[in-house]
Design a protein around this motif. Structure first.
Motif, PDB file in Angstrom:
ATOM      1  N   ASP A 183       0.795  -1.002  -0.109  1.00 18.52           N
ATOM      2  CA  ASP A 183       0.145  -0.082   0.086  1.00 18.52           C
ATOM      3  C   ASP A 183       1.018   1.311   0.004  1.00 18.52           C
ATOM      4  O   ASP A 183       0.562   2.219  -0.770  1.00 18.52           O
ATOM      5  CB  ASP A 183      -0.979  -0.225   1.258  1.00 18.52           C
ATOM      6  CG  ASP A 183      -1.920  -1.117   1.152  1.00 18.52           C
ATOM      7  OD1 ASP A 183      -2.168  -1.554   0.038  1.00 18.52           O
ATOM      8  OD2 ASP A 183      -2.567  -1.412   1.980  1.00 18.52           O
ATOM      9  N   ASP A 214       2.174   1.799  -3.533  1.00 17.25           N
ATOM     10  CA  ASP A 214       1.345   2.145  -4.257  1.00 17.25           C
ATOM     11  C   ASP A 214       1.286   3.672  -3.959  1.00 17.25           C
ATOM     12  O   ASP A 214       0.981   4.396  -5.148  1.00 17.25           O
ATOM     13  CB  ASP A 214      -0.081   1.494  -3.910  1.00 17.25           C
ATOM     14  CG  ASP A 214      -0.010  -0.152  -4.485  1.00 17.25           C
ATOM     15  OD1 ASP A 214       1.016  -0.327  -5.419  1.00 17.25           O
ATOM     16  OD2 ASP A 214      -0.756  -0.851  -4.310  1.00 17.25           O
ATOM     17  N   SER A 215       1.215   4.184  -2.532  1.00 15.49           N
ATOM     18  CA  SER A 215       1.022   5.588  -2.498  1.00 15.49           C
ATOM     19  C   SER A 215       2.208   6.322  -2.935  1.00 15.49           C
ATOM     20  O   SER A 215       1.952   7.408  -3.542  1.00 15.49           O
ATOM     21  CB  SER A 215       0.840   5.621  -0.787  1.00 15.49           C
ATOM     22  OG  SER A 215       0.729   7.053  -0.508  1.00 15.49           O
ATOM     23  N   ASP A 222       1.791   6.487  -6.782  1.00 13.90           N
ATOM     24  CA  ASP A 222       0.855   7.463  -6.960  1.00 13.90           C
ATOM     25  C   ASP A 222       1.287   8.947  -6.753  1.00 13.90           C
ATOM     26  O   ASP A 222       1.071   9.895  -7.723  1.00 13.90           O
ATOM     27  CB  ASP A 222      -0.395   7.517  -6.036  1.00 13.90           C
ATOM     28  CG  ASP A 222      -1.318   6.056  -6.292  1.00 13.90           C
ATOM     29  OD1 ASP A 222      -1.244   5.520  -7.407  1.00 13.90           O
ATOM     30  OD2 ASP A 222      -1.805   5.472  -5.525  1.00 13.90           O
ATOM     31  N   LYS A 223       2.006   9.069  -5.763  1.00 16.22           N
ATOM     32  CA  LYS A 223       2.562  10.509  -5.612  1.00 16.22           C
ATOM     33  C   LYS A 223       3.797  10.724  -6.986  1.00 16.22           C
ATOM     34  O   LYS A 223       3.664  11.900  -7.377  1.00 16.22           O
ATOM     35  CB  LYS A 223       3.624  10.395  -4.372  1.00 16.22           C
ATOM     36  CG  LYS A 223       2.674  10.620  -3.000  1.00 16.22           C
ATOM     37  CD  LYS A 223       3.303  10.644  -2.043  1.00 16.22           C
ATOM     38  CE  LYS A 223       2.280  10.817  -0.561  1.00 16.22           C
ATOM     39  NZ  LYS A 223       2.893  10.801   0.557  1.00 16.22           N
ATOM     40  N   ASP A 235       3.732   9.275  -9.544  1.00 19.79           N
ATOM     41  CA  ASP A 235       2.829   9.719 -11.106  1.00 19.79           C
ATOM     42  C   ASP A 235       2.179  11.175 -10.989  1.00 19.79           C
ATOM     43  O   ASP A 235       2.228  11.875 -12.066  1.00 19.79           O
ATOM     44  CB  ASP A 235       1.658   8.739 -11.026  1.00 19.79           C
ATOM     45  CG  ASP A 235       2.102   7.073 -11.402  1.00 19.79           C
ATOM     46  OD1 ASP A 235       3.254   7.197 -12.001  1.00 19.79           O
ATOM     47  OD2 ASP A 235       1.450   6.424 -11.087  1.00 19.79           O
ATOM     48  N   SER A 236       1.753  11.731  -9.689  1.00 17.60           N
ATOM     49  CA  SER A 236       1.285  13.063  -9.482  1.00 17.60           C
ATOM     50  C   SER A 236       2.249  13.825  -9.929  1.00 17.60           C
ATOM     51  O   SER A 236       2.230  14.767 -10.855  1.00 17.60           O
ATOM     52  CB  SER A 236       0.868  13.371  -8.274  1.00 17.60           C
ATOM     53  OG  SER A 236       0.405  14.624  -7.998  1.00 17.60           O
ATOM     54  N   ASN A 265       3.270  13.915 -13.534  1.00 19.01           N
ATOM     55  CA  ASN A 265       2.167  14.707 -14.131  1.00 19.01           C
ATOM     56  C   ASN A 265       2.383  16.250 -14.221  1.00 19.01           C
ATOM     57  O   ASN A 265       2.237  17.039 -15.033  1.00 19.01           O
ATOM     58  CB  ASN A 265       0.778  14.401 -13.849  1.00 19.01           C
ATOM     59  CG  ASN A 265       0.382  12.967 -14.034  1.00 19.01           C
ATOM     60  OD1 ASN A 265       0.891  12.263 -14.989  1.00 19.01           O
ATOM     61  ND2 ASN A 265      -0.699  12.212 -13.338  1.00 19.01           N
TER      62      ASN A 265
END
Length: 230
Positions: free
Chosen positions: A156, A159-160, A163-164, A166-167, A170
């Motif tokens: 988890d 994954d977090s 995600d960060k 990826d953010s 982006n």
């Protein structure tokens, strides 16, 4: 009526059913008074038979004792002698047999019970060991569950972090796009400004040349009027 005492001696006359054979024959002859028991005579196994019967029955019984023996018996000698004491009723022998069977059966039963208790004890011990093994297995499964929970927690977190990441990527892409757009805008505006400046400069030069030419023409006209060569 006759009373006799028979002695059957040999290396194997005990515990092979000799007395049962004799008492069953006496019952078949209708004998009322009869007794038989095992003993030792001079260290040799012996079966003693005491019987009271009429002459014919007595002869038939004696002939049977001499001629018939248990299958595994080893008989050395059979003898008969007159008996003077009273002969107990045959039912007493049957009672003795029953008591003897009880006496033999009780130790066997006790051994069976002891064996059963030991088997139960072993079974309980095996069940205890099985319970211990199951407890250990449960403990191992609990530890495995804990490790899986920790692994899930780590995944988890991973994954977090992804995600960060990826953010951030982006955002970086947005910034890059903005930078490219700004650069493009600057270039475009610069080219437009340069074109405007170039156009204005060219126009100013043309206007200046035209004005100089007009001044030259005017001076030439004035010089002509006054007679001066320019």
């Amino acid at each position: 009526m006759q009373k006799i005492k028979a002695k059957i001696t040999g290396r194997r006359v005990h515990d092979i059913g000799y007395r049962v054979l004799l008492v069953n024959k006496a019952l078949s002859f209708g004998v009322d008074n009869f007794n038989t028991f095992n003993t030792y005579l001079d260290g040799i196994q012996a079966v003693i038979v005491i019987i009271e019967a009429d002459d014919e029955t007595m002869e038939n019984f004696k002939s049977f004792v001499v001629s018939v023996r248990p299958e595994k018996s080893i008989v050395d000698e059979v003898s008969f002698e007159e008996y003077r004491n009273s002969v107990p009723p045959i039912e007493r022998v049957l009672q003795v047999f029953q008591i003897e069977q009880w006496g033999k059966g009780i130790p066997i039963l006790m051994k069976m019970l002891d064996t059963q208790e030991k088997m139960l004890g072993n079974q309980e011990s095996m069940l205890d060991k099985q319970d211990s093994m199951l407890d250990k297995q449960d403990s191992m499964l609990d530890k495995q569950d804990s490790m899986l929970d920790k692994q899930d927690s780590m995944l988890d977190k991973q994954d977090s972090m992804l995600d960060k990441q990826d953010s951030m990527l982006n955002k970086q892409d947005v910034i890059t796009d903005l930078q490219k757009e700004t650069i493009f805008t600057i270039k475009t505006e610069g080219e437009k400004t340069r074109d405007i400046i170039s156009t204005r400069f060219s126009q100013d030069v043309a206007d200046l040349r035209q004005e100089i030419s007009h001044i030259k023409s005017t001076i030439a006209k004035m010089a002509s009027k006054v007679g001066v060569e320019v």
